[in-house]
Design an enzyme around this catalytic site. Structure first.
Site, short mmCIF file in Angstrom:
data_model
loop_
_atom_site.label_atom_id
_atom_site.label_comp_id
_atom_site.label_asym_id
_atom_site.label_seq_id
_atom_site.Cartn_x
_atom_site.Cartn_y
_atom_site.Cartn_z
N ILE A 57 0.84 -1.21 0.00
CA ILE A 57 0.00 0.00 0.00
C ILE A 57 0.87 1.25 0.00
CG2 ILE A 57 -1.70 1.31 1.34
CD1 ILE A 57 -2.77 -1.41 2.33
N VAL A 62 -4.17 5.33 7.09
CA VAL A 62 -4.95 4.25 6.47
C VAL A 62 -4.40 2.90 6.91
CG1 VAL A 62 -5.74 5.55 4.47
CG2 VAL A 62 -3.52 4.41 4.38
N ARG A 112 -3.57 1.36 10.83
CA ARG A 112 -4.36 0.93 11.99
C ARG A 112 -4.44 2.08 12.97
NH1 ARG A 112 -6.20 -2.84 9.59
NH2 ARG A 112 -6.07 -5.07 10.11
N GLU A 159 -12.33 1.12 17.36
CA GLU A 159 -13.43 1.13 16.39
C GLU A 159 -14.60 0.29 16.90
OE1 GLU A 159 -11.88 -0.17 12.63
OE2 GLU A 159 -10.36 1.40 12.56
N HIS A 185 -13.32 3.27 8.28
CA HIS A 185 -12.51 2.10 7.92
C HIS A 185 -13.03 1.46 6.63
CE1 HIS A 185 -9.84 -1.25 9.83
NE2 HIS A 185 -9.64 -1.14 8.52
#
Length: 450
Positions: A291, A366, A368, A397, A415
């Protein structure tokens, strides 16, 4: 990487059922010949439909002693926690297959101790996560959320123009001329105090205004000595070109001045004085994996100077390696987090790192939520220690710190960086491929290094 609520939203767009449930228990006698796969939690409908008929699924919580003793594979949909105690119940276990990229919800030490293989979603989510990360960078730096709110509340019409942030300052609009508003009824001399007279279609303001006053043939005809019409915009559709052509009057516009900013987003409102454009910014990326590498490539295309921090330098990476997160933050305008959550990276972005990022800096996460000391982030945003943040993940979350909700220099999302039909289908292919490979004794497609 996805919550049940968000998964329901994406699956709805695919025409799938909105509920989550395990697949129906197989009824045929032949089902006993299918490989047994234990589920850490109910399988998502999209996954159940794709894998239907290929395996015998049983919820781990409902498995009897014989099934627990037989199971060689534990499939982990979403981010269900898998502890050493769960693994100890499964003596024949050989594979833990996660449907996510991150595997911080799986006890990797216990897997390593048992010699278990662990797989993840591989590259299935990388492109969409990178796109979303870049989108958050643009959204924060160009104040997309604030602009949307400004327009939706009707303030554009009632409050008029709003100030730019840092891209254009009033000093760059200084004109060595005497400016007079056209149509005020006065007879204007050709010179005033030794400076040429410039007629203004509208009063000049410190920053370019978004409303474009019409320059009609009547306006042009009222100015017999007119030779030049200077537009402060790129578009010139508010000027009567035919009338200018007939008179031989030249017309100029803003040329490429706005090109880079329009490529990212249009100028947006904010009470905060932070960075307002992306092109040419210094971007630091924490975690140059799949990523992070794609984020770097995309932002490099914006003309950004990219540096990165990871556990070790990447010899093939064309970007500058920085030894610590703090040093990277100190040398960056934007800090993007895309690394895995481990004991070493937990809360690595603390106040010291945020202070190094500084009052003009932006944080985008993006990876954790646990990578960031969330209470310190709230304090630093409130105190202006950093300029803004774009957050797709949070420490607890789905609970988001309420202080962040009222900050218009923060962009929040639930998320959902990977929640596209393409990514979900890619993850399905990867999970199915790993299961097939394991039971066939072939190499796994996306093994996790333990």
């Amino acid at each position: 990487l996805f919550s049940p609520r968000s998964l329901r939203q994406i699956l709805s767009s695919l025409g799938e059922p909105r509920n989550m449930m395990p697949p129906p228990a197989p009824e045929s006698a032949a089902s006993g010949d299918k490989p047994l796969v234990l589920l850490a939690q109910p399988l998502f409908p999209e996954f159940a439909a794709a894998l239907k008929g290929r395996y015998r699924f049983v919820l781990a919580a409902d498995a009897d002693a014989a099934e627990a003793a037989e199971a060689r594979v534990l499939l982990v949909p979403g981010l269900k926690t898998v502890t050493a105690e769960h693994l100890d119940r499964l003596p024949a276990l050989g594979l833990v297959a996660a449907t996510s990229v991150g595997v911080d919800h799986v006890d990797l030490d216990a897997c390593r101790h048992r010699g278990l293989a662990v797989t993840n979603a591989g590259e299935a989510f990388a492109a969409d996560s990178a796109d979303y990360g870049v989108g958050l960078v643009l959204a924060v730096m160009r104040r997309v959320a604030a602009a949307d709110s400004y327009v939706r509340r009707g303030r554009w019409a009632t409050d008029g123009d709003y100030p730019l942030t840092t891209k254009i300052s009033p000093s760059c609009l200084a004109v060595a001329a005497t400016c007079v508003v056209a149509g005020d009824g006065a007879a204007h001399p050709t010179t005033h105090s030794g400076k040429p007279v410039l007629l203004l279609a509208d009063p000049l303001i410190p920053e370019f205004q978004s409303e474009l006053p019409a320059v009609t043939a009547d306006v042009i005809c009222s100015l017999p000595a007119l030779e030049l019409v200077v537009a402060s915009s790129v578009g010139v559709d508010h000027i009567d070109h035919a009338a200018c052509r007939r008179r031989g009057i030249r017309v100029t516009n803003a040329g490429p001045a706005f090109s880079a900013d329009y490529a990212g987003a249009r100028r947006l409102p904010s009470r905060h004085q932070g960075p307002s454009f992306v092109s040419g910014k210094r971007v630091g990326i924490v975690g140059l994996g799949r990523i992070g590498s794609l984020v770097a490539r995309r932002l490099a295309a914006f003309g950004c100077a990219v540096s990165y921090h990871s556990r070790s330098p990447k010899p093939s990476a064309p970007y500058r390696f920085v030894a610590t997160a703090r040093e990277l933050a100190a040398d960056s305008d934007v800090l993007v987090l895309s690394c895995a959550l481990t004991e070493e990276t937990r809360r690595m972005v603390n106040r010291e790192v945020l202070e190094a990022l500084g009052g003009g800096g932006v944080l985008v996460n993006v990876g954790r939520g646990g990578l960031v000391d969330e209470p310190e982030l709230v304090r630093c945003l409130r105190e202006g220690v950093i300029a803004g943040a774009g957050l797709d993940v949070y420490e607890n979350e789905p609970h988001v710190p309420p202080e962040l909700v009222d900050m218009d220099n923060v962009v929040l999302s639930d998320h959902r960086a990977v929640l596209t039909p393409e990514s979900i289908r890619g993850a399905l292919d990867m999970v199915a491929g790993n299961l097939d490979a394991f039971f066939a004794g072939r190499p796994l497609l996306s093994p996790v290094t333990l």
